[in-house]
Design a protein around this motif. Structure first.
Motif, PDB file in Angstrom:
ATOM      1  N   ILE A 144       0.764  -1.297   0.029  1.00 16.60           N
ATOM      2  CA  ILE A 144       0.558   0.089   0.347  1.00 16.60           C
ATOM      3  C   ILE A 144       1.308   1.586   0.006  1.00 16.60           C
ATOM      4  O   ILE A 144       0.036   1.924  -0.629  1.00 16.60           O
ATOM      5  N   VAL A 317      -4.113   3.703  -6.281  1.00 14.31           N
ATOM      6  CA  VAL A 317      -5.216   4.295  -5.869  1.00 14.31           C
ATOM      7  C   VAL A 317      -6.261   3.117  -6.036  1.00 14.31           C
ATOM      8  O   VAL A 317      -6.414   3.170  -4.295  1.00 14.31           O
ATOM      9  N   ALA A 318      -6.360   1.959  -6.433  1.00 12.79           N
ATOM     10  CA  ALA A 318      -7.283   0.909  -6.539  1.00 12.79           C
ATOM     11  C   ALA A 318      -6.121   0.149  -5.316  1.00 12.79           C
ATOM     12  O   ALA A 318      -7.016  -0.767  -4.508  1.00 12.79           O
ATOM     13  N   ILE A 320      -4.002   0.881  -2.920  1.00 12.52           N
ATOM     14  CA  ILE A 320      -4.323   2.180  -1.571  1.00 12.52           C
ATOM     15  C   ILE A 320      -5.757   1.110  -1.047  1.00 12.52           C
ATOM     16  O   ILE A 320      -5.659   0.676   0.369  1.00 12.52           O
ATOM     17  N   VAL A 321      -6.781   1.404  -2.181  1.00 12.38           N
ATOM     18  CA  VAL A 321      -7.948   1.440  -1.179  1.00 12.38           C
ATOM     19  C   VAL A 321      -8.236   0.615  -1.078  1.00 12.38           C
ATOM     20  O   VAL A 321      -8.527   0.022   0.238  1.00 12.38           O
ATOM     21  N   GLY A 322      -7.883  -0.555  -1.978  1.00 12.75           N
ATOM     22  CA  GLY A 322      -8.523  -1.846  -1.733  1.00 12.75           C
ATOM     23  C   GLY A 322      -7.688  -3.299  -1.075  1.00 12.75           C
ATOM     24  O   GLY A 322      -7.767  -3.510  -0.230  1.00 12.75           O
ATOM     25  N   ILE A 324      -6.621  -1.361   1.801  1.00 13.08           N
ATOM     26  CA  ILE A 324      -6.401  -1.184   3.779  1.00 13.08           C
ATOM     27  C   ILE A 324      -7.349  -2.035   4.027  1.00 13.08           C
ATOM     28  O   ILE A 324      -7.360  -2.650   5.285  1.00 13.08           O
TER      29      ILE A 324
END
Length: 486
Positions: A144, A317-318, A320-322, A324
């Motif tokens: 991440i 970005v995907a 990072i979001v996913g 987490i």
């Protein structure tokens, strides 16, 4: 996700990995556009050079892993690799009409990656010798963190290049790598327990030269040779030689392994083949998909034109979001003593890749009508592919460092990166070349022809991912009663 349970060295590794991702993906987001728009290369030539660079970036880690295992240790390998990458980006940022400067810069970055890429992951693995319960979440956190850099890079470097020129965009990527190197160096006290450099081996002489002198000479010769390899597009020959060498290394490991270690190597070989297929398709994002966006996607929103390079940020970005959510999920499952098999995780990744390409195929189908289409479906497809990455490299590398067959983690991880990186990127370039129409797509008819060609290739990728997913599910089912190797 309890960050306090992680070893302190993790955060210094995250810093250098974040800025390494920033430097690599910042430069990569500009490269294919720079080759076709600034240097006016044909699609075929640009794809070939792009593929040569991205494949060679993952050839050298096998050598870097060997040098780390035998001479340098992972910590100093990361320092050396980061320094070489800073030098490469500095050369790339110098304005020049001579392509030799481009080749020299790429050669230095390739050499830097040889020391950096797998050894940073192996160094991360060393931190978890006494933190096994946190290993899986630690690798996800690291991934991440790295992707924060790759999310920001296309935006900042893309904007800098569009506003002030290509060289400024490239320079910004190099500054990022330098920042990461400085931050990493300040945390040396957190790595005192990791494998040290083998000073006796470095001082040992062969033909009158110390081995450390031979390593320096080897880097110089390698960088000079890579200039000619890139110029003449000889990466395929280099790749064939390294693959033969890697196969020999795996055979030697296999031959002297116990029955238990052979089972581990069999699993790792499967990871390698799986990763190769996954990344050959995933890496279309920086080549064929990038030019598809440039030519056939309407990127205007509320009167503002979004530079093509910005779309390279969707994937990280995907992640990072996913990521987490995924890191939290592994933590919760571990607390409840629920274990998800490695093969199951890999199949989840392939399923998401398949779903992503189904939407990218739809986007290209819509573009066949008038030559342009909205970026909505492509955006969602890229987002799903980004999430898919969380179930591939972090899972496979975590498993490899945990298995540690024959104590050769650096070598085996290097070969994994060779297959999932170098071979995959070489195949990705050849796949991307299938999208070339030989025209600059300057009118509606050309745009429709271009969209049609992209559609044929993206649709074929989608079909292949479906087939591979079915095979992956069958392998998982067949091995459902086999133990995981901890």
């Amino acid at each position: 996700m309890q960050l306090s349970s992680q070893p302190k060295g993790l955060f210094h590794l995250i810093a250098i990995q974040m800025w390494e991702f920033f430097s690599y993906y910042g430069m990569r987001s500009l490269l294919i556009l720079f080759l076709t728009q600034k240097l006016l290369m044909s699609d075929d030539h640009a794809y070939a050079l792009y593929g040569a660079y991205t494949s060679l970036v993952y050839v050298t880690p096998i050598l870097g892993g060997y040098l780390a295992d035998r001479y340098l240790g992972n910590y100093w390998s990361v320092i050396i690799g980061g320094s070489l990458m800073v030098a490469g980006h500095a050369v790339l940022s110098i304005p020049s009409h001579d392509n030799t400067m481009l080749y020299a810069a790429l050669a230095l970055i390739i050499c830097g990656y040889g020391f950096f890429k797998t050894n940073s992951s192996c160094l991360l693995g060393e931190l978890y010798k006494d933190h096994e319960d946190a290993r899986e979440s630690g690798f996800s956190i690291s991934y991440i963190g790295g992707n924060i850099g790759s999310a920001l890079a296309p935006i900042f470097c893309g904007y800098a290049a569009s506003r002030w020129g290509w060289n400024v965009g490239f320079a910004l990527a190099g500054i990022g790598m330098l920042i990461g190197l400085i931050i990493f160096s300040t945390g040396r006290k957190h790595f005192t327990h990791v494998q040290k450099a083998n000073l006796p081996a470095l001082r040992k002489k062969t033909a009158g030269f110390s081995h450390w002198q031979l390593i320096i000479l080897g880097v110089i010769v390698c960088a000079a040779g890579l200039v000619f390899v890139l110029q003449d597009l000889l990466a395929g020959y280099i790749l064939a030689v390294v693959l033969a060498f890697s196969a020999l290394q795996m055979f030697r490991l296999y031959r002297k392994s116990s029955t238990e270690d052979r089972k581990k190597l069999n699993a790792i070989i499967y990871f390698m083949l799986f990763g190769m297929v996954f990344w050959a398709f995933d890496q279309q994002g920086g080549s064929s998909i990038s030019l598809f966006i440039e030519r056939n996607i309407d990127t205007d929103i509320f009167g503002y034109h979004i530079p093509t390079a910005f779309f390279q940020s969707v994937n990280p970005v995907a992640v990072i979001v996913g990521g987490i959510a995924v890191a939290w999920l592994w933590k919760v499952l571990a607390a409840r003593q629920i274990s998800v098999r490695t093969l199951t995780k890999l199949n989840i990744g392939l399923f998401l890749l398949t779903a992503g390409f189904s939407l990218i195929t739809l986007s290209s189908k819509l573009a066949m009508v008038s030559g342009h289409t909205t970026f909505l479906w492509l955006f969602i497809g890229l987002f799903l592919i980004g999430i898919a990455e969380l179930f591939i490299d972090p899972v496979a590398l975590s498993a490899i460092t945990r298995m540690n067959p024959q104590g050769a983690t650096g070598t085996v991880a290097g070969i994994y990166m060779l297959m999932g990186g170098s071979v995959a990127n070489y195949l990705a370039a050849n796949i991307a070349e299938l999208t070339s129409t030989g025209t600059q797509a300057t009118n509606t008819a050309d745009l429709i022809a271009s969209a049609t060609q992209y559609h044929h290739v993206f649709q074929s990728i989608f079909i292949v991912t479906v087939v591979v997913l079915v095979l992956g599910l069958l392998v998982n089912f067949k091995n459902r009663n086999e133990p995981e190797y901890d």
